[in-house]
Write a protein that holds these residues in place. Structure first.
Motif, PDB file in Angstrom:
ATOM      1  N   GLU A   1     -10.974  -4.191   3.031  1.00 27.93           N
ATOM      2  CA  GLU A   1     -10.273  -2.910   2.979  1.00 27.93           C
ATOM      3  C   GLU A   1     -10.091  -2.334   4.384  1.00 27.93           C
ATOM      4  O   GLU A   1      -9.035  -1.786   4.715  1.00 27.93           O
ATOM      5  CB  GLU A   1     -11.069  -1.936   2.109  1.00 27.93           C
ATOM      6  CG  GLU A   1     -10.384  -0.628   1.847  1.00 27.93           C
ATOM      7  CD  GLU A   1     -11.174   0.272   0.921  1.00 27.93           C
ATOM      8  OE1 GLU A   1     -10.885   1.488   0.935  1.00 27.93           O
ATOM      9  OE2 GLU A   1     -12.069  -0.202   0.204  1.00 27.93           O
TER      10      GLU A   1
ATOM     11  N   LYS B   1      -8.574  -6.475  -2.111  1.00 27.70           N
ATOM     12  CA  LYS B   1      -9.346  -7.445  -2.886  1.00 27.70           C
ATOM     13  C   LYS B   1      -8.429  -8.541  -3.422  1.00 27.70           C
ATOM     14  O   LYS B   1      -8.764  -9.732  -3.359  1.00 27.70           O
ATOM     15  CB  LYS B   1     -10.059  -6.744  -4.040  1.00 27.70           C
ATOM     16  CG  LYS B   1     -10.954  -7.642  -4.830  1.00 27.70           C
ATOM     17  CD  LYS B   1     -11.666  -6.887  -5.926  1.00 27.70           C
ATOM     18  CE  LYS B   1     -12.542  -7.845  -6.727  1.00 27.70           C
ATOM     19  NZ  LYS B   1     -13.170  -7.159  -7.851  1.00 27.70           N
TER      20      LYS B   1
ATOM     21  N   THR C   1       0.815  -1.218   0.000  1.00 26.87           N
ATOM     22  CA  THR C   1       0.000   0.000   0.000  1.00 26.87           C
ATOM     23  C   THR C   1       0.847   1.266   0.000  1.00 26.87           C
ATOM     24  O   THR C   1       0.363   2.327  -0.358  1.00 26.87           O
ATOM     25  CB  THR C   1      -0.943   0.055   1.221  1.00 26.87           C
ATOM     26  OG1 THR C   1      -0.165   0.106   2.413  1.00 26.87           O
ATOM     27  CG2 THR C   1      -1.876  -1.135   1.248  1.00 26.87           C
TER      28      THR C   1
ATOM     29  N   ARG D   1      -6.598  -1.295   6.188  1.00 25.81           N
ATOM     30  CA  ARG D   1      -6.399   0.061   6.730  1.00 25.81           C
ATOM     31  C   ARG D   1      -6.031   0.009   8.217  1.00 25.81           C
ATOM     32  O   ARG D   1      -5.230   0.809   8.696  1.00 25.81           O
ATOM     33  CB  ARG D   1      -7.639   0.912   6.515  1.00 25.81           C
ATOM     34  CG  ARG D   1      -7.834   1.285   5.066  1.00 25.81           C
ATOM     35  CD  ARG D   1      -8.924   2.331   4.890  1.00 25.81           C
ATOM     36  NE  ARG D   1      -9.192   2.568   3.484  1.00 25.81           N
ATOM     37  CZ  ARG D   1      -8.463   3.344   2.692  1.00 25.81           C
ATOM     38  NH1 ARG D   1      -7.415   3.976   3.184  1.00 25.81           N
ATOM     39  NH2 ARG D   1      -8.779   3.511   1.422  1.00 25.81           N
TER      40      ARG D   1
ATOM     41  N   GLY E   1       0.718   5.314  -6.013  1.00 24.81           N
ATOM     42  CA  GLY E   1      -0.302   4.933  -6.982  1.00 24.81           C
ATOM     43  C   GLY E   1      -1.038   3.658  -6.631  1.00 24.81           C
ATOM     44  O   GLY E   1      -1.925   3.224  -7.370  1.00 24.81           O
ATOM     45  N   ALA E   2      -0.683   3.029  -5.522  1.00 23.23           N
ATOM     46  CA  ALA E   2      -1.345   1.785  -5.120  1.00 23.23           C
ATOM     47  C   ALA E   2      -2.721   2.093  -4.532  1.00 23.23           C
ATOM     48  O   ALA E   2      -2.885   3.057  -3.784  1.00 23.23           O
ATOM     49  CB  ALA E   2      -0.499   1.044  -4.103  1.00 23.23           C
ATOM     50  N   SER E   3      -3.682   1.281  -4.861  1.00 18.65           N
ATOM     51  CA  SER E   3      -5.038   1.431  -4.346  1.00 18.65           C
ATOM     52  C   SER E   3      -5.265   0.439  -3.213  1.00 18.65           C
ATOM     53  O   SER E   3      -5.102  -0.780  -3.403  1.00 18.65           O
ATOM     54  CB  SER E   3      -6.046   1.178  -5.465  1.00 18.65           C
ATOM     55  OG  SER E   3      -7.331   0.974  -4.942  1.00 18.65           O
ATOM     56  N   VAL E   4      -5.638   0.942  -2.056  1.00 21.93           N
ATOM     57  CA  VAL E   4      -5.879   0.080  -0.897  1.00 21.93           C
ATOM     58  C   VAL E   4      -6.995  -0.917  -1.209  1.00 21.93           C
ATOM     59  O   VAL E   4      -6.885  -2.106  -0.900  1.00 21.93           O
ATOM     60  CB  VAL E   4      -6.217   0.918   0.359  1.00 21.93           C
ATOM     61  CG1 VAL E   4      -6.603   0.021   1.515  1.00 21.93           C
ATOM     62  CG2 VAL E   4      -5.043   1.800   0.736  1.00 21.93           C
ATOM     63  N   ALA E   5      -8.039  -0.453  -1.859  1.00 22.26           N
ATOM     64  CA  ALA E   5      -9.166  -1.329  -2.177  1.00 22.26           C
ATOM     65  C   ALA E   5      -8.743  -2.469  -3.098  1.00 22.26           C
ATOM     66  O   ALA E   5      -9.112  -3.627  -2.881  1.00 22.26           O
ATOM     67  CB  ALA E   5     -10.287  -0.520  -2.819  1.00 22.26           C
ATOM     68  N   THR E   6      -7.950  -2.162  -4.112  1.00 20.03           N
ATOM     69  CA  THR E   6      -7.503  -3.182  -5.057  1.00 20.03           C
ATOM     70  C   THR E   6      -6.579  -4.191  -4.386  1.00 20.03           C
ATOM     71  O   THR E   6      -6.718  -5.403  -4.587  1.00 20.03           O
ATOM     72  CB  THR E   6      -6.769  -2.527  -6.249  1.00 20.03           C
ATOM     73  OG1 THR E   6      -7.637  -1.573  -6.853  1.00 20.03           O
ATOM     74  CG2 THR E   6      -6.353  -3.556  -7.267  1.00 20.03           C
TER      75      THR E   6
END
Length: 102
Positions: free
Chosen positions: A35, A29, A17, A39, A21-26
């Motif tokens: 998520e 998943k 994370t 977090r 550019g990393a997405s926590v949601a992605t």
């Protein structure tokens, strides 16, 4: 409730994370976790690294140990003392001598 993930898994997930550019949601998943869980791990890592206020993991473990010892001490002192009545009604008067109510 799902089984806890290994510490190394958590560390690697948090590292993922931190990549720009990393997405926590992605990431959550892809790893099969929620998520919110990811977090929480991130927040705990921030505290442990000193980037955020709060109890570190070692402080939390130390405090938990103190609470467990205190609870055990209280339990031992209660169980070794004279039994206390659980209800005033039971110890006040024998069943047939109970005062008449209004």
């Amino acid at each position: 409730m799902p089984a806890p993930k290994p510490l190394e898994f958590r560390r690697r997930a948090v590292e993922l994370t931190r990549v720009p550019g990393a997405s926590v949601a992605t990431i959550a998943k892809d790893l099969g976790i929620s998520e919110t869980c990811l977090r929480r791990w991130m927040a705990k890592d921030d505290v442990d690294a000193g980037r955020r206020e709060g109890l570190t993991s070692s402080e939390h473990e130390e405090r938990s140990g103190c609470e467990e010892r205190t609870a055990a001490r209280r339990w031992r002192s209660r169980s070794s003392s004279v039994p206390r009545p659980t209800s005033r009604r039971r110890t006040c008067c024998p069943q047939n001598e109970r005062p008449a109510g209004p």
